[in-house]
Design an enzyme around this catalytic site. Structure first.
Site, short mmCIF file in Angstrom:
data_model
loop_
_atom_site.label_atom_id
_atom_site.label_comp_id
_atom_site.label_asym_id
_atom_site.label_seq_id
_atom_site.Cartn_x
_atom_site.Cartn_y
_atom_site.Cartn_z
N ASN A 465 5.02 -59.19 146.58
CA ASN A 465 4.39 -60.13 145.65
C ASN A 465 3.45 -59.35 144.71
O ASN A 465 3.32 -58.13 144.83
CB ASN A 465 3.63 -61.19 146.45
CG ASN A 465 2.38 -60.61 147.07
OD1 ASN A 465 2.43 -59.60 147.76
ND2 ASN A 465 1.24 -61.24 146.83
N CYS A 467 0.25 -58.75 144.42
CA CYS A 467 -0.84 -57.92 144.95
C CYS A 467 -0.41 -57.05 146.12
O CYS A 467 -1.23 -56.37 146.74
CB CYS A 467 -2.01 -58.81 145.35
SG CYS A 467 -2.75 -59.68 143.96
N GLU A 469 0.37 -57.64 149.15
CA GLU A 469 0.06 -57.93 150.55
C GLU A 469 1.26 -58.49 151.29
O GLU A 469 1.36 -58.35 152.51
CB GLU A 469 -1.16 -58.87 150.67
CG GLU A 469 -0.93 -60.31 150.26
CD GLU A 469 -1.28 -60.56 148.81
OE1 GLU A 469 -1.74 -61.65 148.50
OE2 GLU A 469 -1.09 -59.64 147.99
#
Length: 839
Positions: A465, A467, A469
């Site tokens: 995704n 970011c 994570e």
């Protein structure tokens, strides 16, 4: 499932003991202009103004809430969970934090009841109350799309036409097209989407932009690995040549830039990933560096052009001559000089000629557009690559080639033939330089990521995704929630606070259930994501404020003990989350694809257990062993023991029941939700500044002061008087009252300021980061500035206008006043503070 109460009491309100207050939310730009305002909102009394502003501006539903509601009875559903619909035509917006907490907690409980997650009504009520309490006390928060979308249909009957979403019916297991916007909300923030090397068909390039838009509209983010797309000049089936990866990335970037996430002023979140062997990888790596150079050229060039063109115009209109002599450089020396200077600065001749022609027509001034380097400015809107995080996906083979200084092959996507051979170190240097120059691209370690992949039978992990994570299969989604570690502490030994392991484990269990229920109730932007999210049921429980927790405890972030505590908390959270997942699998069955991935997933779980038990060897199927938990450095033995126990339980229960979810936890960045929880530090990051200013995409600033500093100083045994002086040095007094320098209330009165104006200044100083931004027409009123202070209206509107300078205060006066009012914004140099305590 049984749900015990940790924070609430059966038969009493979830908010008992939580004080609420009436507040006004107002966000201003640094110049004082109002960006957003809402009065008479109800918020928890302990919340900071920052948290209230985020809730009001970002998460309150602004319209469509019926002023009167009625319940819709539903057979088999407890009355307290019956959904509501409008009982009148009048509508308003949300105004109370309780409305938001109730619609979130109530909706999760409603779908949990329908999905069979509770043993009985008392468990459902406990679940609902505990969640509402945890939201109100900032112990936890779900990702932004939950705040935007969840409960609008259940709590208020809000709905609309289908937006092209799908879901898998939890009863029949059938893929179903949504007929409504909100009955099944879109609570997922993190998406990974595939893209095929196809222009217009379903699953292809142009289809991806539509799917991305569907996500951005509801406040979510998406990432895609674009390495399947052919490189520039690769052959097409029709005989032509491909325009290349970059041409399509620029289209997607422009599309994302046009959309406000969640329909509010948040930017669309997007991740672009390219494999390190793609033929266009060099151009991709350089993309943002080149665009940054364009911005620099736009800014510098526009200001140079404006200056020289105005001087050329001035040379024409200030000239005294007959006929057209003033516009002829051979007859106007001043014009000749300015044209020569302009050409020396590379101003194009056509612009020079245009301005001379403009002067000939009698114009006395020109409006030439200039640009600045603000990230939200028109300069950045004029270039590409500004709406995504860019990442290069590297393998162990590439990294080994860098270490051994070997060549690296870039391969065509269509034929798999070698397109180009380059020195691996040259490519690595290019990546490093670009990351240094503009903070992109990032790096993802493909081999190690897939060594920890719980579901390799579904294919390798290619992407993440925005970011990073959430890393899992293409066309899957993850909904996140984070626990605020600072709110999981209890008093110990005469008032000192320690981490409350029992409460934290309770929070991890409850919020794992919330995220699992959110999969059941959700709708998704494509058939593939709906089906795979049902098949794998990936979750993203995380935590925030580890930096604040360590600081408050007087422990250095960059220390052996700090790292060990962070590791132990991570182990507890992830172990308890997987244990809960296994518990749910025992009640409801494991995720559909578990049996195909059972051996691989249990191998990963056993490796986690080895790390939690501090084992250095014995790992299964890992090319790179992990750094094990440093149990000896964890002084809190209850926490250390809980880390080991959590993973013993996770493996034991998983072997017995399987897991309900293919993935359970993430290292979440907690940006906006970190603010609504009043976190001093987001995610696992340290505090990058003790006094911070967050600029919002729609305009406005928040001044954020780390509230852990006084507690840390107290832990380090400074006296209260010393603490007050240290804090005042760092954050300022927020007032001119008591300041003995030249700029004070008395000297302002001498210059015409009355009580009303001084009160307005004082109100603005509290959150100011420079006193010069307070003294303006928005704070004081245009009438006072022009009639009392006698300042010309044109001067007031000038971008570089400095009222205090006009009023006769010197730079030294301003610096001294700024230090007193706004602080040094650092602890370095503070009185009393010992050097050994700076870390």
């Amino acid at each position: 499932m049984r749900i015990r109460r940790q924070f609430t009491v059966e038969g009493r309100s979830a908010y008992e003991g939580v004080a609420f207050r009436s507040a006004t939310s107002e966000i201003r730009n640094p110049d004082g202009s109002v960006v957003f305002s809402q009065s008479n909102i109800e918020v928890p009394a302990e919340w900071s103004q920052v948290a209230c502003d985020v809730l009001a501006q970002k998460y309150f539903r602004k319209a469509g809430i019926p002023t009167a509601l009625k319940s819709i009875p539903e057979e088999g559903v407890p009355q307290f969970l019956w959904r509501k619909t409008a009982d009148c035509s009048d509508t308003v917006g949300e105004h109370s934090a309780k409305q938001v907490f109730d619609r979130l907690a109530g909706t999760w409980t409603y779908w949990g009841w329908k999905g069979g997650y509770f043993d009985g009504e008392s468990d459902a009520r406990a679940f609902c109350d505990e969640l509402a309490y945890m939201l109100a006390t900032q112990k936890a928060a779900p990702n932004s799309p939950q705040w935007f979308n969840t409960g609008l249909h259940w709590a208020y009957g809000i709905d609309g036409p289908s937006q092209g979403h799908y879901y898998v019916d939890y009863k029949s297991g059938r893929l179903t097209k949504s007929t409504s916007s909100y009955e099944h909300p879109q609570p997922h923030a993190c998406f990974i989407q595939s893209v095929a090397d196809d222009l217009v068909n379903e699953g292809g390039i142009m289809d991806l932009w539509t799917r991305e838009a569907r996500l951005f509209k509801y406040g979510s983010g998406t990432g895609t690995n674009f390495s399947s797309l052919r490189g520039e000049n690769e052959r097409l089936s029709g005989g032509g040549k491909s325009s290349g990866l970059m041409s399509f990335l620029k289209i997607g970037d422009r599309a994302a830039g046009a959309i406000k996430s969640g329909g509010t002023t948040r930017r669309a979140a997007k991740m672009v990933i390219v494999d390190v062997d793609h033929p266009d990888i060099e151009t991709f790596i350089d993309w943002k560096v080149v665009e940054e150079q364009k911005v620099a050229a736009l800014v510098a060039g526009s200001k140079l052009a404006e200056r020289h063109l105005k001087l050329i115009l001035k040379a024409c209109i200030n000239c005294v001559g007959s006929n057209d002599d003033c516009f002829d450089p051979s007859k106007n020396p001043a014009l000749r000089r300015e044209i020569k200077a302009a050409r020396k600065s590379m101003i194009p001749d056509n612009l020079i000629e245009r301005v001379i022609s403009f002067a000939r027509q009698g114009y006395k001034d020109i409006d030439f557009k200039t640009y600045d380097t603000d990230w939200d400015s028109e300069a950045y809107l004029s270039v590409s690559g500004q709406n995504s995080n860019n990442t290069v996906r590297v393998t162990d083979a590439f990294l080994q080639a860098v270490l051994e200084d070997k060549d690296w092959n870039l391969t065509y996507r269509g034929s798999n033939k070698i397109a180009k051979t380059i020195a691996a170190r040259e490519l690595w240097e290019k990546i490093s330089y670009s990351a240094w120059a503009c903070a992109d691209p990032g790096i993802q370690f493909h081999s190690t990521i897939n060594d920890w992949h719980t579901c390799p039978a579904g294919g390798p992990i290619h992407a993440s995704n925005p970011c990073s994570e959430y890393m899992f299969l293409d066309d899957t989604a993850c909904n996140l929630a984070s626990l605020n570690l600072m709110q999981f502490r209890k008093e110990h030994d005469g008032g000192a606070k320690v981490f409350d392991v029992d409460a934290f484990e309770h929070g991890c269990r409850l919020w794992t259930i919330v995220l699992e229920i959110s999969v059941l109730m959700a709708q998704f932007p494509s058939k593939e994501i709906a089906q795979l999210s049902y098949d794998y049921r990936t979750l993203g429980l995380g935590f925030a404020n580890i930096g604040g927790l360590l600081m408050a405890a007087g422990i250095s972030y960059d220390s052996r003990e700090g790292r060990a505590i962070a590791g132990a908390i991570s182990a507890v959270m992830t172990g308890v989350s997987y244990s809960t997942s296994a518990e749910m699998a025992g009640e409801l069955g494991p995720f559909p694809e578990f049996s195909a991935n059972k051996d691989a997933m249990l191998r990963v779980m056993r490796n986690h257990r080895r790390a939690a038990h501090a084992q250095k060897t014995g790992y299964e199927g890992l090319a790179t062993p992990p750094v094990p938990l440093d149990l000896a450095a964890v002084a809190n033995r209850e926490l250390a023991d809980a880390a080991k126990r959590a993973w013993d339980d996770a493996v034991s229960l998983g072997e017995g029941f399987g897991f309900r979810n293919a993935q359970a936890t993430v290292i979440a960045p907690t940006g906006t939700i970190g603010l609504v929880m009043d976190c001093d530090t987001t995610g696992v990051e340290p505090d990058f500044a003790l006094v911070k200013f967050k600029k919002l995409a729609g305009g406005g600033y928040f001044k954020i002061i780390n509230r852990c500093v006084p507690e840390a100083l107290q832990t380090l045994q400074y006296t209260q008087g010393q603490i007050d002086e240290i804090v005042a040095y760092a954050v300022g007094h927020g007032t001119l009252e008591g300041f003995r320098g030249e700029l004070n209330h008395d000297t302002l009165r001498v210059r015409g300021f009355g009580d009303e104006q001084i009160a307005a200044v004082e109100g603005a100083l509290e959150s100011a980061f420079d006193i010069r931004f307070v003294f303006n027409k928005w704070t004081l009123g245009a009438e006072f500035c022009s009639e009392v202070l006698k300042i010309d209206a044109a001067k007031l509107d000038a971008p570089d206008f400095d009222m205090l300078k006009v009023l006769g205060f010197t730079r030294a006066d301003l610096d001294a006043a700024n230090l007193f009012v706004c602080g040094a914004m650092t602890l370095e140099g503070a009185p009393h503070l010992k050097d050994e305590h700076l870390p």
